[in-house]
Design an enzyme around this catalytic site. Structure first.
Site, PDB file in Angstrom:
ATOM      1  CD  GLU A 105     -32.333  32.346 -23.124  1.00 47.44           C
ATOM      2  OE1 GLU A 105     -32.497  31.262 -23.701  1.00 47.44           O
ATOM      3  OE2 GLU A 105     -31.923  32.438 -21.970  1.00 47.44           O
ATOM      4  CB  CYS A 109     -17.985  35.720 -26.410  1.00 45.55           C
ATOM      5  SG  CYS A 109     -16.848  36.929 -25.676  1.00 45.55           S
ATOM      6  CB  CYS A 153     -17.928  32.019 -20.135  1.00 42.04           C
ATOM      7  SG  CYS A 153     -19.237  32.779 -21.126  1.00 42.04           S
ATOM      8  CB  CYS A 213     -30.161  40.010 -19.159  1.00 39.40           C
ATOM      9  SG  CYS A 213     -28.534  39.380 -19.498  1.00 39.40           S
ATOM     10  CB  CYS A 258     -14.158  33.595 -19.850  1.00 35.14           C
ATOM     11  SG  CYS A 258     -13.812  35.337 -20.164  1.00 35.14           S
ATOM     12  CB  CYS A 300     -36.567  28.461 -22.617  1.00 38.23           C
ATOM     13  SG  CYS A 300     -35.618  29.570 -23.584  1.00 38.23           S
TER      14      CYS A 300
END
Ligand code: SAH
Ligand code: SF4
Length: 375
Positions: free
Chosen positions: A98, A120, A127, A113, A124, A349
């Protein structure tokens, strides 16, 4: 009988200037053709060689035989009443990323962004991208393709006084320094005058602190730097950002000093601090943070934690966030709070991506809060 597949065309979208020059030399053309084609791709948003009218017809035909300009597919595009625009993009293997364009400063600034990975690996604890695990690195074409799509959709970059994208932050999905080899060429295209022509102050790389790669980055580029700190002591940061066990706070801040020393102008690091209820939002945390950052030329951005299911964390109350900001203020820091943007397109979205695949929907819960106060 063996099936034959057509040779794959070279995608010019993520190609660096040097690579493109080499391509033209290899087909018996002059190097300067690279600059011409780069302008068509990145300034005009063109993906059709036939439209490149300053190239001979023969060269256009030759290019169409060996190369292509292939951006990510746009699965969803939406805009919100506050002017935020979003694109859900399908990349090579059917994954989704996105990209969000956030207006600020009465339309003077439009910050895009950009994601660097699908998922990932750094996990974390607060996150949602980290929780979904790592799928793969994006290619340079897929990274710059996000800028390309956004710019194409807003308008070409002929008028430098009115750029469709004025700033880029590498704060979407993924850890950019874990995908160094694709992120750096893509960032070079963002800075190139025949690419997106952005100043290095307006292109920001955000990292949770991959120290060796930060040193390497400083040797090659001096883009703006944002550090995802979130805690001012190692015990707490180890829990929030597991990478801290490998590169602790001291080693990260030392790397920031080295990075700033390599910049060719006076620069500050942006410290990102996600404020999580009862975890890092108390007065003692503000004091510890202020003391820790005493020596580093920096500004602090406060990001209210964006909750997602089963995170185990909560967002701080508005009052607590303001108190935290006030404590920092009294300690000498003006720390803006990044506000949530584009709320009214999240549902649409989210629903759409939710139908296609769940991963991106979870990611957007925090991407919506991003609004860095870069120059
Ligand atoms: N991997 C890079 C860049 C992507 S994350 C990094 O960690 O810096 C972009 C920013 O969003 C980081 O500062 C990250 O810590 C923050 N973030 C991640 N999840 C969040 C959440 N649930 N709420 C608020 N901020 C979050
Ligand atoms: Fe990765 Fe950044 Fe999320 Fe940490 S905060 S898991 S580094 S994307």
């Amino acid at each position: 009988m063996t099936a034959t597949t057509a040779p794959r065309l070279t995608n010019l979208l993520g190609m660096s200037r040097a690579e493109m020059e080499a391509l033209f030399l290899s087909i018996g053309e002059k190097k300067f053709r690279a600059a011409q084609v780069m302008k068509w791709i990145h300034i005009e948003g063109c993906d059709d060689f036939a439209a490149m009218t300053n190239l001979s017809k023969a060269l256009r035909a030759r290019l169409a035989e060996v190369a292509e300009i292939r951006g990510p597919g746009v699965v969803y595009e939406g805009s919100s009443s506050d002017g935020t625009r979003k694109w859900v993009l399908e990349v090579e293997d059917g994954s989704y990323v996105e990209t969000v364009l956030i207006p600020a400063d009465n339309g003077k600034r439009r910050t895009l962004c950009v994601s660097s990975q699908v998922g990932c690996s750094l996990d974390c604890s607060f996150c949602s991208t980290g929780k979904q695990g790592f799928q793969r690195n994006l290619t340079a074409a897929e990274i710059i393709g996000q800028v390309w799509v956004a710019q194409r959709s807003v308008g070409p970059r002929r008028d430098t006084a009115n750029r469709p994208v004025t700033n880029v932050v590498m704060m979407g999905m993924g850890e950019p320094l874990m995908n160094y080899d694709n992120v750096v060429p893509a960032m070079k295209l963002m800075l190139d005058d025949d690419g997106y022509g952005l100043s290095k102050r307006r292109v920001t790389l955000s990292t949770s602190g991959v120290v060796p790669m930060l040193d390497k980055l400083g040797d090659e580029l001096d883009v703006s730097l944002a550090i995802s700190l979130h805690a001012a002591n190692d015990e707490l940061r180890n829990k929030l950002v597991p990478l801290n066990r490998k590169y602790n706070i001291r080693s990260l801040l030392d790397a920031c000093h080295r990075y700033l020393a390599k910049c060719h102008d006076t620069r500050m690091v942006t410290i990102e601090y996600t404020v999580i209820k009862d975890v890092n939002d108390q007065q003692e945390h503000a004091e510890e943070l202020a003391t820790l950052l005493e020596e580093l030329p920096c500004k602090i951005n406060l990001i209210p934690f964006n909750p997602f299911p089963h995170s185990g964390y909560e967002k701080p109350s508005r009052n607590q966030l303001m108190r935290f900001q006030q404590w920092l203020y009294e300690l000498g820091y003006t720390a803006p709070i990044r506000t949530t943007r584009g709320d009214d397109i999240d549902a649409a979205c989210g629903q759409l991506v939710g139908r296609v695949k769940d991963r991106t929907r979870r990611h957007e819960r925090y991407i919506q809060s991003i609004q860095i106060d870069a120059d």
